[in-house]
Motif scaffolding. Structure first.
Motif, PDB file in Angstrom:
ATOM      1  N   VAL A   1       0.858  -1.183   0.000  1.00 19.78           N
ATOM      2  CA  VAL A   1       0.000   0.000   0.000  1.00 19.78           C
ATOM      3  C   VAL A   1       0.890   1.228   0.000  1.00 19.78           C
ATOM      4  O   VAL A   1       1.743   1.373   0.844  1.00 19.78           O
ATOM      5  CB  VAL A   1      -0.923   0.029   1.227  1.00 19.78           C
ATOM      6  N   GLN A   2       0.667   2.112  -0.964  1.00 19.13           N
ATOM      7  CA  GLN A   2       1.472   3.330  -1.045  1.00 19.13           C
ATOM      8  C   GLN A   2       0.568   4.532  -1.259  1.00 19.13           C
ATOM      9  O   GLN A   2      -0.462   4.454  -1.914  1.00 19.13           O
ATOM     10  CB  GLN A   2       2.464   3.230  -2.204  1.00 19.13           C
ATOM     11  N   LEU A   3       1.001   5.641  -0.680  1.00 22.37           N
ATOM     12  CA  LEU A   3       0.330   6.917  -0.895  1.00 22.37           C
ATOM     13  C   LEU A   3       1.369   7.846  -1.488  1.00 22.37           C
ATOM     14  O   LEU A   3       2.279   8.289  -0.785  1.00 22.37           O
ATOM     15  CB  LEU A   3      -0.215   7.476   0.421  1.00 22.37           C
ATOM     16  N   GLN A   4       1.246   8.135  -2.758  1.00 23.28           N
ATOM     17  CA  GLN A   4       2.246   8.941  -3.458  1.00 23.28           C
ATOM     18  C   GLN A   4       1.763  10.370  -3.601  1.00 23.28           C
ATOM     19  O   GLN A   4       0.795  10.635  -4.303  1.00 23.28           O
ATOM     20  CB  GLN A   4       2.531   8.344  -4.835  1.00 23.28           C
ATOM     21  N   ALA A   5       2.468  11.282  -2.942  1.00 25.99           N
ATOM     22  CA  ALA A   5       2.132  12.702  -3.031  1.00 25.99           C
ATOM     23  C   ALA A   5       2.978  13.357  -4.112  1.00 25.99           C
ATOM     24  O   ALA A   5       4.137  12.989  -4.318  1.00 25.99           O
ATOM     25  CB  ALA A   5       2.373  13.388  -1.694  1.00 25.99           C
ATOM     26  N   SER A   6       2.400  14.340  -4.788  1.00 24.85           N
ATOM     27  CA  SER A   6       3.116  15.085  -5.820  1.00 24.85           C
ATOM     28  C   SER A   6       2.577  16.496  -5.895  1.00 24.85           C
ATOM     29  O   SER A   6       1.528  16.796  -5.315  1.00 24.85           O
ATOM     30  CB  SER A   6       2.973  14.386  -7.176  1.00 24.85           C
TER      31      SER A   6
ATOM     32  N   MET B   1      -3.087   5.415  10.003  1.00 27.30           N
ATOM     33  CA  MET B   1      -3.128   4.021   9.543  1.00 27.30           C
ATOM     34  C   MET B   1      -2.177   3.834   8.362  1.00 27.30           C
ATOM     35  O   MET B   1      -1.428   2.859   8.263  1.00 27.30           O
ATOM     36  CB  MET B   1      -4.555   3.658   9.171  1.00 27.30           C
ATOM     37  N   TYR B   2      -2.216   4.792   7.448  1.00 28.63           N
ATOM     38  CA  TYR B   2      -1.302   4.795   6.308  1.00 28.63           C
ATOM     39  C   TYR B   2      -0.785   6.214   6.098  1.00 28.63           C
ATOM     40  O   TYR B   2      -1.530   7.184   6.235  1.00 28.63           O
ATOM     41  CB  TYR B   2      -2.015   4.343   5.021  1.00 28.63           C
ATOM     42  N   ARG B   3       0.462   6.331   5.802  1.00 30.65           N
ATOM     43  CA  ARG B   3       1.038   7.649   5.470  1.00 30.65           C
ATOM     44  C   ARG B   3       2.147   7.452   4.470  1.00 30.65           C
ATOM     45  O   ARG B   3       3.006   6.580   4.659  1.00 30.65           O
ATOM     46  CB  ARG B   3       1.562   8.370   6.704  1.00 30.65           C
ATOM     47  N   GLY B   4       2.119   8.224   3.405  1.00 29.98           N
ATOM     48  CA  GLY B   4       3.117   8.065   2.364  1.00 29.98           C
ATOM     49  C   GLY B   4       4.264   9.043   2.501  1.00 29.98           C
ATOM     50  O   GLY B   4       4.305   9.878   3.404  1.00 29.98           O
ATOM     51  N   ARG B   5       5.195   8.915   1.597  1.00 30.11           N
ATOM     52  CA  ARG B   5       6.292   9.877   1.521  1.00 30.11           C
ATOM     53  C   ARG B   5       5.730  11.198   1.055  1.00 30.11           C
ATOM     54  O   ARG B   5       4.742  11.256   0.346  1.00 30.11           O
ATOM     55  CB  ARG B   5       7.355   9.402   0.541  1.00 30.11           C
ATOM     56  N   GLY B   6       6.362  12.249   1.486  1.00 30.24           N
ATOM     57  CA  GLY B   6       5.834  13.557   1.202  1.00 30.24           C
ATOM     58  C   GLY B   6       6.419  14.234  -0.021  1.00 30.24           C
ATOM     59  O   GLY B   6       7.313  13.712  -0.683  1.00 30.24           O
ATOM     60  N   THR B   7       5.898  15.417  -0.270  1.00 29.12           N
ATOM     61  CA  THR B   7       6.398  16.279  -1.319  1.00 29.12           C
ATOM     62  C   THR B   7       6.739  17.628  -0.683  1.00 29.12           C
ATOM     63  O   THR B   7       5.992  18.136   0.153  1.00 29.12           O
ATOM     64  CB  THR B   7       5.359  16.434  -2.447  1.00 29.12           C
ATOM     65  N   LEU B   8       7.880  18.189  -1.068  1.00 29.72           N
ATOM     66  CA  LEU B   8       8.363  19.407  -0.431  1.00 29.72           C
ATOM     67  C   LEU B   8       7.718  20.645  -1.041  1.00 29.72           C
ATOM     68  O   LEU B   8       7.715  20.828  -2.260  1.00 29.72           O
ATOM     69  CB  LEU B   8       9.887  19.497  -0.559  1.00 29.72           C
ATOM     70  N   VAL B   9       7.195  21.484  -0.174  1.00 29.46           N
ATOM     71  CA  VAL B   9       6.662  22.786  -0.568  1.00 29.46           C
ATOM     72  C   VAL B   9       7.534  23.858   0.074  1.00 29.46           C
ATOM     73  O   VAL B   9       7.702  23.864   1.297  1.00 29.46           O
ATOM     74  CB  VAL B   9       5.200  22.956  -0.113  1.00 29.46           C
ATOM     75  N   THR B  10       8.080  24.733  -0.750  1.00 35.48           N
ATOM     76  CA  THR B  10       8.924  25.816  -0.252  1.00 35.48           C
ATOM     77  C   THR B  10       8.314  27.142  -0.689  1.00 35.48           C
ATOM     78  O   THR B  10       8.112  27.365  -1.885  1.00 35.48           O
ATOM     79  CB  THR B  10      10.360  25.709  -0.789  1.00 35.48           C
ATOM     80  N   VAL B  11       8.016  27.990   0.278  1.00 35.51           N
ATOM     81  CA  VAL B  11       7.424  29.296  -0.008  1.00 35.51           C
ATOM     82  C   VAL B  11       8.449  30.366   0.337  1.00 35.51           C
ATOM     83  O   VAL B  11       8.854  30.503   1.495  1.00 35.51           O
ATOM     84  CB  VAL B  11       6.134  29.512   0.795  1.00 35.51           C
ATOM     85  N   SER B  12       8.846  31.119  -0.659  1.00 38.76           N
ATOM     86  CA  SER B  12       9.847  32.166  -0.446  1.00 38.76           C
ATOM     87  C   SER B  12       9.158  33.496  -0.149  1.00 38.76           C
ATOM     88  O   SER B  12       8.067  33.777  -0.647  1.00 38.76           O
ATOM     89  CB  SER B  12      10.731  32.308  -1.680  1.00 38.76           C
ATOM     90  N   SER B  13       9.829  34.301   0.654  1.00 40.29           N
ATOM     91  CA  SER B  13       9.246  35.588   1.041  1.00 40.29           C
ATOM     92  C   SER B  13       9.599  36.685   0.049  1.00 40.29           C
ATOM     93  O   SER B  13      10.424  36.502  -0.833  1.00 40.29           O
ATOM     94  CB  SER B  13       9.727  35.968   2.442  1.00 40.29           C
TER      95      SER B  13
ATOM     96  N   MET C   1      -8.144   9.657  -6.145  1.00 37.60           N
ATOM     97  CA  MET C   1      -7.221  10.785  -6.002  1.00 37.60           C
ATOM     98  C   MET C   1      -7.681  11.689  -4.870  1.00 37.60           C
ATOM     99  O   MET C   1      -8.876  11.856  -4.627  1.00 37.60           O
ATOM    100  CB  MET C   1      -7.170  11.608  -7.285  1.00 37.60           C
ATOM    101  N   ILE C   2      -6.698  12.290  -4.200  1.00 37.33           N
ATOM    102  CA  ILE C   2      -6.960  13.295  -3.174  1.00 37.33           C
ATOM    103  C   ILE C   2      -6.141  14.531  -3.531  1.00 37.33           C
ATOM    104  O   ILE C   2      -5.021  14.413  -4.027  1.00 37.33           O
ATOM    105  CB  ILE C   2      -6.553  12.786  -1.772  1.00 37.33           C
TER     106      ILE C   2
ATOM    107  N   SER D   1      -2.144   3.651  -3.999  1.00 36.42           N
ATOM    108  CA  SER D   1      -2.028   2.457  -4.831  1.00 36.42           C
ATOM    109  C   SER D   1      -1.988   1.232  -3.930  1.00 36.42           C
ATOM    110  O   SER D   1      -1.632   1.310  -2.765  1.00 36.42           O
ATOM    111  CB  SER D   1      -0.761   2.516  -5.686  1.00 36.42           C
ATOM    112  N   GLY D   2      -2.398   0.155  -4.454  1.00 37.82           N
ATOM    113  CA  GLY D   2      -2.407  -1.069  -3.674  1.00 37.82           C
ATOM    114  C   GLY D   2      -3.764  -1.435  -3.127  1.00 37.82           C
ATOM    115  O   GLY D   2      -4.028  -2.570  -2.793  1.00 37.82           O
TER     116      GLY D   2
END
Length: 126
Positions: A1-6, A114-126, A77-78, A24-25
């Motif tokens: 079971v995978q949760l793929q963030a993008s 219960m399930y948590r996938g790898r994350g995706t990096l969000v960078t907000v510049s000032s 999809m979420i 997926s899965g």
């Protein structure tokens, strides 16, 4: 079971990003789904959650009015639409699933979904 963030990336303050999560899965239509984030040097925190049918949503106070969570069960999809981004929104955002959206909204920093996938990096510049 995978949760793929993008969908993460670098954006200027005031800008927008849309994150997507593809489980997926298995089919996640029977789970509450949500987003968690962890900023550098800080504890993990809840961001948003949505019920199985999408009719109930929960948001952290810090993102209310700026972020919108949605789901498309037909496509499995979420999404997390993030508007008016601030530098303090900089974090790794990960997708999570649990028995209910309410449970996700009550997760503490040390609690596991219960399930948590790898994350995706969000960078907000000032």
């Amino acid at each position: 079971v995978q949760l793929q963030a993008s969908g993460g990336g670098l954006v200027q303050a005031g800008g927008s990003l849309r994150l997507s999560c593809t489980p997926s899965g298995r089919t996640f239509s029977t789970y509450g789904m949500g987003w968690l984030r962890q900023a550098p040097g800080k504890e993990r925190e809840f961001v948003a959650a949505i019920s199985r049918t999408g009719d109930i949503t929960y948001y952290a106070d810090s993102v209310k009015g700026r972020f919108t969570i949605s789901r498309d069960n037909a496509k499995n999809m979420i999404y997390l639409q993030m508007n008016s981004l601030k530098p303090e929104d900089t974090a790794v955002y990960s997708c999570a699933a649990d028995a209910s959206a309410r449970r996700l909204s009550n997760l503490g920093a040390k609690d596991n979904a219960m399930y948590r996938g790898r994350g995706t990096l969000v960078t907000v510049s000032s």
